[in-house]
Design a protein around this motif. Structure first.
Motif, PDB file in Angstrom:
ATOM      1  N   UNK A 139       0.860  -1.183   0.000  1.00 21.37           N
ATOM      2  CA  UNK A 139       0.000   0.000   0.000  1.00 21.37           C
ATOM      3  C   UNK A 139       0.898   1.235   0.000  1.00 21.37           C
ATOM      4  N   UNK A 140       0.792   2.018  -1.065  1.00 22.19           N
ATOM      5  CA  UNK A 140       1.597   3.225  -1.178  1.00 22.19           C
ATOM      6  C   UNK A 140       0.785   4.432  -0.725  1.00 22.19           C
ATOM      7  N   UNK A 141       1.407   5.315   0.032  1.00 20.14           N
ATOM      8  CA  UNK A 141       0.736   6.501   0.554  1.00 20.14           C
ATOM      9  C   UNK A 141       1.545   7.749   0.268  1.00 20.14           C
ATOM     10  N   UNK A 142       0.873   8.803  -0.173  1.00 15.99           N
ATOM     11  CA  UNK A 142       1.442  10.141  -0.150  1.00 15.99           C
ATOM     12  C   UNK A 142       0.969  10.797   1.135  1.00 15.99           C
ATOM     13  N   UNK A 143       1.906  11.188   1.980  1.00 18.02           N
ATOM     14  CA  UNK A 143       1.561  11.735   3.296  1.00 18.02           C
ATOM     15  C   UNK A 143       2.028  13.182   3.365  1.00 18.02           C
ATOM     16  N   UNK A 144       1.076  14.089   3.550  1.00 16.00           N
ATOM     17  CA  UNK A 144       1.400  15.505   3.711  1.00 16.00           C
ATOM     18  C   UNK A 144       1.765  15.760   5.171  1.00 16.00           C
ATOM     19  N   UNK A 145       2.942  16.334   5.383  1.00 18.26           N
ATOM     20  CA  UNK A 145       3.436  16.571   6.729  1.00 18.26           C
ATOM     21  C   UNK A 145       3.715  18.063   6.906  1.00 18.26           C
ATOM     22  N   UNK A 146       3.052  18.678   7.864  1.00 13.23           N
ATOM     23  CA  UNK A 146       3.289  20.089   8.193  1.00 13.23           C
ATOM     24  C   UNK A 146       3.291  20.250   9.708  1.00 13.23           C
ATOM     25  N   UNK A 147       3.779  21.420  10.147  1.00 10.20           N
ATOM     26  CA  UNK A 147       3.596  21.733  11.557  1.00 10.20           C
ATOM     27  C   UNK A 147       2.227  22.392  11.719  1.00 10.20           C
ATOM     28  N   UNK A 148       1.890  22.809  12.919  1.00  6.16           N
ATOM     29  CA  UNK A 148       0.539  23.328  13.168  1.00  6.16           C
ATOM     30  C   UNK A 148       0.295  24.680  12.503  1.00  6.16           C
ATOM     31  N   UNK A 149       1.373  25.328  12.036  1.00  2.47           N
ATOM     32  CA  UNK A 149       1.225  26.590  11.309  1.00  2.47           C
ATOM     33  C   UNK A 149       1.145  26.369   9.804  1.00  2.47           C
ATOM     34  N   UNK A 150       1.194  25.089   9.385  1.00  4.11           N
ATOM     35  CA  UNK A 150       1.115  24.771   7.975  1.00  4.11           C
ATOM     36  C   UNK A 150       2.445  24.769   7.259  1.00  4.11           C
ATOM     37  N   UNK A 151       3.551  24.887   7.978  1.00  2.00           N
ATOM     38  CA  UNK A 151       4.870  24.906   7.370  1.00  2.00           C
ATOM     39  C   UNK A 151       5.364  23.483   7.133  1.00  2.00           C
ATOM     40  N   UNK A 152       5.981  23.270   5.948  1.00  2.00           N
ATOM     41  CA  UNK A 152       6.480  21.954   5.594  1.00  2.00           C
ATOM     42  C   UNK A 152       7.558  21.488   6.561  1.00  2.00           C
ATOM     43  N   UNK A 153       7.491  20.212   6.941  1.00  2.00           N
ATOM     44  CA  UNK A 153       8.505  19.588   7.791  1.00  2.00           C
ATOM     45  C   UNK A 153       9.323  18.666   6.894  1.00  2.00           C
ATOM     46  N   UNK A 154      10.594  18.988   6.695  1.00  2.00           N
ATOM     47  CA  UNK A 154      11.363  18.345   5.626  1.00  2.00           C
ATOM     48  C   UNK A 154      12.433  17.378   6.087  1.00  2.00           C
ATOM     49  N   UNK A 155      12.548  17.101   7.370  1.00  2.00           N
ATOM     50  CA  UNK A 155      13.661  16.271   7.836  1.00  2.00           C
ATOM     51  C   UNK A 155      13.177  15.063   8.626  1.00  2.00           C
ATOM     52  N   UNK A 156      12.184  14.382   8.072  1.00  2.00           N
ATOM     53  CA  UNK A 156      11.699  13.160   8.710  1.00  2.00           C
ATOM     54  C   UNK A 156      12.353  11.943   8.067  1.00  2.00           C
ATOM     55  N   UNK A 181       1.219  24.474  -4.543  1.00  2.00           N
ATOM     56  CA  UNK A 181       2.616  24.107  -4.715  1.00  2.00           C
ATOM     57  C   UNK A 181       3.270  23.793  -3.370  1.00  2.00           C
ATOM     58  N   UNK A 182       2.962  24.588  -2.356  1.00  2.00           N
ATOM     59  CA  UNK A 182       3.521  24.343  -1.027  1.00  2.00           C
ATOM     60  C   UNK A 182       3.063  22.993  -0.484  1.00  2.00           C
ATOM     61  N   UNK A 183       1.788  22.664  -0.687  1.00  2.00           N
ATOM     62  CA  UNK A 183       1.274  21.368  -0.211  1.00  2.00           C
ATOM     63  C   UNK A 183       1.922  20.207  -0.956  1.00  2.00           C
ATOM     64  N   UNK A 184       2.090  20.374  -2.280  1.00  2.00           N
ATOM     65  CA  UNK A 184       2.703  19.312  -3.071  1.00  2.00           C
ATOM     66  C   UNK A 184       4.086  18.959  -2.555  1.00  2.00           C
ATOM     67  N   UNK A 185       4.794  19.969  -2.084  1.00  2.00           N
ATOM     68  CA  UNK A 185       6.160  19.735  -1.633  1.00  2.00           C
ATOM     69  C   UNK A 185       6.239  19.502  -0.135  1.00  2.00           C
ATOM     70  N   UNK A 186       5.094  19.124   0.450  1.00  2.00           N
ATOM     71  CA  UNK A 186       5.088  18.622   1.827  1.00  2.00           C
ATOM     72  C   UNK A 186       4.799  17.125   1.846  1.00  2.00           C
ATOM     73  N   UNK A 187       4.808  16.486   0.650  1.00  2.00           N
ATOM     74  CA  UNK A 187       4.423  15.082   0.536  1.00  2.00           C
ATOM     75  C   UNK A 187       5.618  14.141   0.709  1.00  2.00           C
ATOM     76  N   UNK A 188       5.489  13.238   1.652  1.00  2.00           N
ATOM     77  CA  UNK A 188       6.398  12.104   1.757  1.00  2.00           C
ATOM     78  C   UNK A 188       5.712  10.902   1.116  1.00  2.00           C
ATOM     79  N   UNK A 189       6.492  10.025   0.536  1.00  2.00           N
ATOM     80  CA  UNK A 189       5.952   8.775   0.020  1.00  2.00           C
ATOM     81  C   UNK A 189       6.406   7.640   0.927  1.00  2.00           C
ATOM     82  N   UNK A 190       5.433   6.918   1.468  1.00  2.00           N
ATOM     83  CA  UNK A 190       5.747   5.745   2.285  1.00  2.00           C
ATOM     84  C   UNK A 190       4.880   4.586   1.810  1.00  2.00           C
ATOM     85  N   UNK A 191       5.388   3.380   1.959  1.00  2.00           N
ATOM     86  CA  UNK A 191       4.618   2.189   1.602  1.00  2.00           C
ATOM     87  C   UNK A 191       4.772   1.161   2.700  1.00  2.00           C
TER      88      UNK A 191
END
Length: 316
Positions: free
Chosen positions: A42-59, A271-281
């Motif tokens: 099962x492949x998932x695109x997961x949008x990850x942000x902090x509570x202010x909506x800022x992308x979290x990029x180091x997971x 665009x900001x949301x698109x670049x908050x996506x991690x791919x996990x399976x």
């Protein structure tokens, strides 16, 4: 067989098959003999942000906790936010939206410029028929040149069919991190018996959407005042709910614009949301093909993080 070897085998299987949920059986020869592995990936695109909506990029892979029907799952694949996005940009050129073509083209070109250099983009337009403007490419100049050449065309609105064709395009892409961004008022001409609407129903489109691993970002452009009398208020209300459902069930967000001047800002948000996506399976523990709904829940083991993905899938 050791857990590490099993995890490695599952990861190799993932890269050899399409990424939407399906059962795979592989025979593997080891020193212990031939073993049979059957798994549902099962492949998932997961949008990850902090509570202010800022992308979290180091997971990392270890930060993700995934459960299916309340049962914890094992993550077998991970891609960070800087991996390429495979995107279909779909533009509704019917009715009053088509009359704003120059403004739509300008906003679409700015949106393309806001994406990352390694993102692959396809562009499609529709009225009563879908037209592919460009296949997947990272060539920004080519994309903008073809968008600039768009002309206003006559036709009704077959939105469901156009979205269906967009999913077909995305299904041919083997990489993860897929998205559909569609600008429309959402009112399919199937609401009126005297117009040429979609052959697919919205219910069929929703079933298709939850089977795909693409995230949908509808941009609702309000044309109700300009088309007063042509479609009922109920039709527009239904359209907004349908666009919201497409976003919710795929882990996306529905955006709104009431003027063409709003589109630049909306596309920047997309665009900001698109670049908050991690791919996990993950390899699902339950491999039964019973047709039942499997509810997915994703959490991140860090404080102040908001994770969003599709709600689940049907085990077919």
């Amino acid at each position: 067989m050791s857990p590490i070897l099993l995890l490695t085998l599952l990861t190799l299987i993932f890269f050899s098959v399409p990424s939407n949920p399906l059962l795979i059986q592989q025979n593997h020869k080891t020193d212990e003999g031939v073993i049979k592995l059957q798994t549902r990936l099962v492949n998932l695109n997961v949008s990850i942000t902090d509570r202010r909506g800022k992308t979290v990029s180091k997971l990392s892979r270890e930060d993700f906790l995934i459960s299916e029907n309340g049962v914890q799952q094992t993550v077998v694949h991970f891609e960070p936010v800087n991996a390429p996005v495979n995107l279909v940009l779909l533009l509704d050129l019917s009715g009053s939206l088509g009359s704003k073509l120059d403004s739509l083209k300008r906003a679409a070109k700015k949106f393309i410029d806001s994406l990352k250099e390694n993102d692959l983009i396809a562009v499609g337009v529709f009225t009563s028929r879908f037209n592919l403007v460009s296949g997947f490419t990272s060539d920004r100049k080519l994309l903008k040149k073809r968008i600039e050449r768009l002309e206003q065309t006559e036709g009704d609105t077959a939105f469901y069919d156009a979205a269906w064709t967009s999913f077909d395009l995305l299904s041919d892409i083997r990489q993860a991190r897929k998205a559909l961004v569609v600008l429309t008022d959402g009112v399919d001409s199937s609401f009126r018996p005297d117009e040429q609407g979609s052959k697919h129903t919205f219910e069929e489109l929703m079933m298709r959407a939850v089977e795909e691993d693409a995230t949908v970002y509808p941009v609702y452009f309000d044309t109700e005042a300009e088309t007063e009398g042509h479609y009922s208020s109920e039709a527009f209300s239904t359209a907004r709910k349908q666009l919201q459902a497409l976003a919710d069930d795929t882990g996306g967000t529905r955006f709104s614009a009431s003027r063409t001047e709003d589109l630049d800002g909306v596309y920047q948000q997309v665009s900001a949301e698109l670049h908050s996506l991690y791919s996990v399976a993950y390899a699902a523990n339950d491999t039964r093909k019973d047709g039942r709904w499997r509810k997915i829940n994703v959490k991140v083991n860090r404080d102040g993080i908001v994770a969003k993905t599709k709600r689940g899938y049907y085990a077919k």
